[in-house]
Design a protein around this motif. Structure first.
Motif, short mmCIF file in Angstrom:
data_model
loop_
_atom_site.label_atom_id
_atom_site.label_comp_id
_atom_site.label_asym_id
_atom_site.label_seq_id
_atom_site.Cartn_x
_atom_site.Cartn_y
_atom_site.Cartn_z
N TYR A 344 0.83 -1.22 0.00
CA TYR A 344 0.00 0.00 0.00
C TYR A 344 0.87 1.27 0.00
O TYR A 344 0.47 2.31 -0.51
CB TYR A 344 -0.96 0.01 1.20
N MET A 347 1.40 2.66 -3.37
CA MET A 347 0.21 3.11 -4.11
C MET A 347 0.02 4.62 -3.94
O MET A 347 0.16 5.15 -2.85
CB MET A 347 -1.05 2.38 -3.60
N GLU A 349 -2.57 6.27 -3.75
CA GLU A 349 -3.69 6.72 -2.89
C GLU A 349 -3.29 6.84 -1.42
O GLU A 349 -4.06 7.34 -0.62
CB GLU A 349 -4.87 5.77 -3.04
#
Ligand SMILES: Cc1cc2nc3c(=O)[nH]c(=O)nc-3n(C[C@H](O)[C@H](O)[C@H](O)COP(=O)(O)OP(=O)(O)OC[C@H]3O[C@@H](n4cnc5c(N)ncnc54)[C@H](O)[C@@H]3O)c2cc1C
Length: 382
Positions: A344, A347, A349
């Protein structure tokens, strides 16, 4: 408990005001501004309207004369907005571009350029670095040939923060072909001056919401009254603000690292693997403890350098040390925090990726960390 004896209740109250403003009116927009590659220039007026652009400048020009500790609080809070680019654009205006106008400008020059800059009506940039080099500023090549009452400027400046949107650029230019650092002067070039143009807006790894430009001067004629301070003395004048520029970067880097640490702690507390949270695993706990240690070391050194500077005591060595400690802590902490986020972290985001990209500028800008080490070595009489 106060984070340092440097900050009294009045500074903490100010911090609360700035933090609320940034949380409510800056942070919600930073993703859009990062994607757009710049924040809206109107943001300068918003900061100016809240008296945040003239914290160390005298009241007759619209400043609040509050002092550098208040400006340090501003840098800390700006660094927490989630976009290094926003912190860079506002920070460059107050930390590097307007100081020469205040410090070396005449009353008339301050009224003309500093007062509107404090209101956020004029955006200011500082143009020192050139395509041929940024570390060796004594060898600036952009020339400013004197012809009677004007200087004719030719050359270009590279990596200039706020360069696209600037209404004014404070330019370090060569006014004497010979003489190395004794042949430079600081000149103010206004946006619509014929011969001055933005060569190109530069695309960057991080600090994406700040505009960074190459500036071009082709027979650009500016009146002699646009010179700040004495002719041929520009190197000494430019160097005069180096400690504050480096402290700005150091203060921001510590605050950014702190935010990366908080992101890592929050993620580790919620992510479950092997039936338990990451934050219950000793290897992660110790990693986070080491990150906190690194930040605290950098913070205390930075606060010490800030205190020396605020008391106008010699601080060249300590400021260079703080700049290295803070920016290298920021890079390291952002990297470890990204690692704790696993996939994550990679990523777009997740905010940690931006913190990781933004942190990388710290060891390069405001004098590279290699140059900082050279400064320290000289201070040690090596
Ligand atoms: C996003 C961004 C914003 C910036 N904003 C501004 C701005 O607003 N105004 C402005 O004037 N400049 C600005 N800069 C320029 C910045 O200050 C320079 O990039 C920096 O000073 C390094 O100069 P350089 O890039 O030319 O690298 P160089 O000077 O070419 O150095 C390249 C490498 O060689 C190393 N090196 C050079 N000399 C020595 C030495 N003597 N000993 C050991 N190592 C050495 C450096 O440390 C570096 O690692 C900005 C840069 C960036 C990336």
């Amino acid at each position: 408990m106060p984070r340092s004896h440097l900050f009294g209740p009045e500074h903490e109250e100010f911090r609360g005001t700035v933090r609320r403003f940034i949380e409510n009116e800056v942070r919600p927009h930073v993703d859009d501004w990062e994607a757009a590659g710049q924040f809206p220039p109107e943001l300068f007026r918003r900061f100016g309207g809240l008296d945040l652009l003239g914290l160390k400048y005298p009241e007759p020009y619209g400043g609040t004369d509050a002092g550098v500790i208040y400006e340090a609080v501003l840098f800390e809070e700006l660094a927490r907005c989630g976009s290094g680019g926003v912190a860079a654009g506002i920070g460059a205006h107050v930390a590097i571009a307007t100081p020469p106008i205040h410090d070396f400008g005449t009353d008339a020059q301050r009224k003309r350029w500093l007062a509107p800059a404090i209101k956020g009506e004029k955006i200011v940039a500082l143009g020192v670095t050139e395509p041929s080099g940024g570390s060796d500023i004594a060898h600036v090549e952009t020339s400013a040939r004197r012809e009677g009452d004007v200087y004719v400027i030719n050359g270009s400046k590279m990596f200039i923060t706020n360069g696209v949107n600037a209404d004014l650029v404070v330019v370090l230019a060569r006014t004497k072909p010979e003489g190395g650092h004794h042949g430079l002067s600081l000149l103010v070039v206004e946006r619509d001056t014929p011969g001055y143009s933005v060569g190109r807006k530069l695309d960057k790894l991080g600090w994406r919401a700040s505009d960074t430009a190459e500036l071009v001067f082709q027979d650009c004629r500016v009146p002699v009254e646009n010179r700040l301070g004495e002719e041929h003395n520009g190197f000494r004048l430019a160097v005069g603000n180096f400690q504050w520029e480096r402290l700005w970067i150091a203060i921001g880097a510590v605050a950014s690292a702190q935010r990366s640490l908080e992101l890592a702690i929050e993620y580790a507390a919620n992510r479950v693997q092997f039936g338990k949270t990451l934050s219950s695993m000793q290897v992660i706990r110790h990693e986070i403890a080491d990150m906190a240690l690194l930040i605290e070391q950098a913070r205390q050194l930075t606060y010490y350098a800030l205190w020396l500077h605020s008391k106008q005591l010699p601080c060249t060595k300590e400021v260079s040390m703080a700049k290295i400690a803070a920016t290298e802590a920021d890079v390291r902490v952002a990297d470890r925090a990204l690692q704790i986020h696993g996939g994550y972290g990679y990523m777009m985001e997740y905010p940690i990726q931006r913190a990781w990209r933004d942190a990388r500028l710290g060891p390069i800008g405001a004098g590279t960390n290699e140059i900082m080490r050279e400064v320290i070595a000289k201070e040690l009489d090596l």
